[in-house]
Scaffold this motif. Sequence first.
Motif, short mmCIF file in Angstrom:
data_model
loop_
_atom_site.label_atom_id
_atom_site.label_comp_id
_atom_site.label_asym_id
_atom_site.label_seq_id
_atom_site.Cartn_x
_atom_site.Cartn_y
_atom_site.Cartn_z
N VAL A 173 0.84 -1.20 0.00
CA VAL A 173 0.00 0.00 0.00
C VAL A 173 0.88 1.25 0.00
O VAL A 173 0.57 2.24 -0.69
N ALA A 174 1.99 1.20 0.73
CA ALA A 174 2.91 2.35 0.73
C ALA A 174 3.40 2.62 -0.69
O ALA A 174 3.49 3.77 -1.12
N GLY A 180 8.05 5.56 0.47
CA GLY A 180 9.28 4.76 0.32
C GLY A 180 9.16 3.36 0.90
O GLY A 180 8.11 2.93 1.36
N PHE A 181 10.27 2.63 0.85
CA PHE A 181 10.36 1.29 1.41
C PHE A 181 11.32 1.34 2.60
O PHE A 181 12.37 1.98 2.51
N PRO A 182 11.05 0.67 3.72
CA PRO A 182 9.83 -0.10 4.00
C PRO A 182 8.63 0.81 4.27
O PRO A 182 8.78 1.92 4.75
N GLY A 183 7.46 0.27 3.95
CA GLY A 183 6.26 1.10 3.95
C GLY A 183 5.62 1.34 5.30
O GLY A 183 4.96 2.37 5.50
N GLY A 184 5.79 0.39 6.22
CA GLY A 184 5.08 0.48 7.51
C GLY A 184 5.30 1.81 8.22
O GLY A 184 4.32 2.51 8.52
N PRO A 185 6.56 2.19 8.46
CA PRO A 185 6.78 3.44 9.19
C PRO A 185 6.23 4.65 8.43
O PRO A 185 5.69 5.57 9.03
N ALA A 186 6.35 4.64 7.09
CA ALA A 186 5.87 5.77 6.28
C ALA A 186 4.34 5.88 6.39
O ALA A 186 3.80 6.98 6.51
N ILE A 187 3.65 4.74 6.34
CA ILE A 187 2.19 4.78 6.46
C ILE A 187 1.78 5.26 7.84
O ILE A 187 0.88 6.08 7.99
N PHE A 241 -6.52 2.66 5.55
CA PHE A 241 -5.92 1.34 5.42
C PHE A 241 -5.40 0.86 6.78
O PHE A 241 -5.69 -0.26 7.22
N GLN A 242 -4.65 1.73 7.44
CA GLN A 242 -4.08 1.33 8.73
C GLN A 242 -5.18 0.98 9.73
O GLN A 242 -5.08 -0.02 10.45
N VAL A 271 5.80 -5.08 12.30
CA VAL A 271 4.54 -4.33 12.35
C VAL A 271 4.20 -3.92 13.79
O VAL A 271 3.50 -2.92 14.02
N ALA A 272 4.72 -4.67 14.75
CA ALA A 272 4.46 -4.33 16.16
C ALA A 272 5.24 -3.08 16.57
O ALA A 272 5.09 -2.59 17.70
N CYS A 273 6.07 -2.53 15.66
CA CYS A 273 6.71 -1.22 15.93
C CYS A 273 5.66 -0.12 15.83
O CYS A 273 5.88 1.00 16.29
N ASN A 274 4.53 -0.43 15.22
CA ASN A 274 3.45 0.54 15.04
C ASN A 274 2.82 0.84 16.40
O ASN A 274 2.21 -0.03 17.02
N ARG A 275 2.96 2.08 16.83
CA ARG A 275 2.48 2.44 18.17
C ARG A 275 0.96 2.30 18.29
O ARG A 275 0.42 1.95 19.33
N MET A 276 0.28 2.60 17.18
CA MET A 276 -1.18 2.51 17.19
C MET A 276 -1.65 1.07 17.42
O MET A 276 -2.70 0.86 18.00
N LEU A 277 -0.87 0.11 16.93
CA LEU A 277 -1.27 -1.30 17.09
C LEU A 277 -1.31 -1.65 18.58
O LEU A 277 -2.29 -2.20 19.07
N ALA A 278 -0.24 -1.31 19.29
CA ALA A 278 -0.20 -1.63 20.72
C ALA A 278 -1.34 -0.93 21.45
O ALA A 278 -2.00 -1.52 22.32
N GLU A 279 -1.62 0.32 21.07
CA GLU A 279 -2.71 1.06 21.73
C GLU A 279 -4.06 0.42 21.45
O GLU A 279 -4.89 0.28 22.35
N ARG A 280 -4.29 0.04 20.19
CA ARG A 280 -5.57 -0.57 19.81
C ARG A 280 -5.77 -1.90 20.54
O ARG A 280 -6.84 -2.19 21.05
N VAL A 281 -4.71 -2.72 20.57
CA VAL A 281 -4.83 -4.03 21.22
C VAL A 281 -5.05 -3.84 22.72
O VAL A 281 -5.91 -4.49 23.32
#
Length: 355
Positions: A173-174, A180-187, A241-242, A271-281
Amino acid sequence: MADVVLGLETSCDETSAAVLVNDRGRPELASLVILSQDVHRVFGGVVPELASRAHLSTIEPVTRRALEEAGLPLSAVDAVAVTAGPGLAGALLVGVCYGKALAAAGGRKLIGVHHLEGHLFAPTLEDRDLAPPLVALIVSGGHTVLLDVPEWGRYRLLGETRDDAAGEAFDKVASMLGLGFPGGPAIERLARTGRDRFGFPRPMLHDGFDFSFSGLKTAVLLAVRRSAQLEADRADLAASFQAAVLDVLAAKVRAAIEHTGYRTAVLGGGVACNRMLAERVAAEIKRHGARVAVASPRINADNAAMIARAGWFHLSRGETSDHYLDADPRLPWPGLEAGSSASSAPSAASPKVPQ
Ligand code: KG4
Ligand code: ZN
């Protein structure tokens, strides 16, 4: 038990070495060096052949640096833990050959480590009291697995992705959004300024423990093609998307917590570097009295400290690999119990350590 374990990780595009030392019976991280290969940015994805070559020229200096930072000579190392799979064949081979050579030359113990088991153990480097029973969601560029972990070394597969891995979806999706690559942090960065207004599907939200992200990816692609003003829509597309991915991941972890009755959920993988993921879970499982454990980004993304830590666990049980240890791009989970539904599950019921 080993007193000084050298960890090596070369499964993808990070060359990493780490030293774990015995601190009154507990593993203490003495050093960690991670060299990220920049060359792949030019190609928008990891080029396997370039990754192998880069590992080959950097594994030795990276290891030397890790020993220097730990203040230890190579002669102090009494065991080598190296990622044996899964990952890119050529990249894995560099670490495995180098690790085997160090073990053979110095009469050291050797243990081949499953990369995802490394991700699973990562949070214990910072949270020493973290212990099973727990539910684990490992979300990386190549894998998405949900595990029931009744004790270290025993794993039941609850669910896995039927198509793309979560990180892969972030990367693709990025690329559609011209990031850029990798996409996770950019998204993640772009999503902070956007709104979840596209109403993307939440695939398999309440449908068992498996995941599917390819339909969501297609939905984003169609929205990108339809957009008359992509530049103005980009942040909202990223946020939408996120939000869809995180809703699915958080719902599955909550379902796993409800199913097992456990009080701890471990998140691991890039993907667990995504701060929103930890907050959502955390928000999803709070009312079940459960908490989230996730390592800091440096320990959570690919690194050798987590490999040394998982290796430490196996070594402490007297498990070692012999000199036939080989790189296995599709290495099955060690300790996966019979009845688990992983397509990559080993056929034998007994726990399997990479040899
Ligand atoms: O575990 P990892 O470092 O390497 C593999 O074992 O694959 O995971 C890399 C993946 C990539 O797909 C990357 O885009 C994703 O993790 N990632 C993220 C974030 N940081 C890395 N995904 C979402 N949000 C992030 N902040
Ligand atoms: Zn990884």
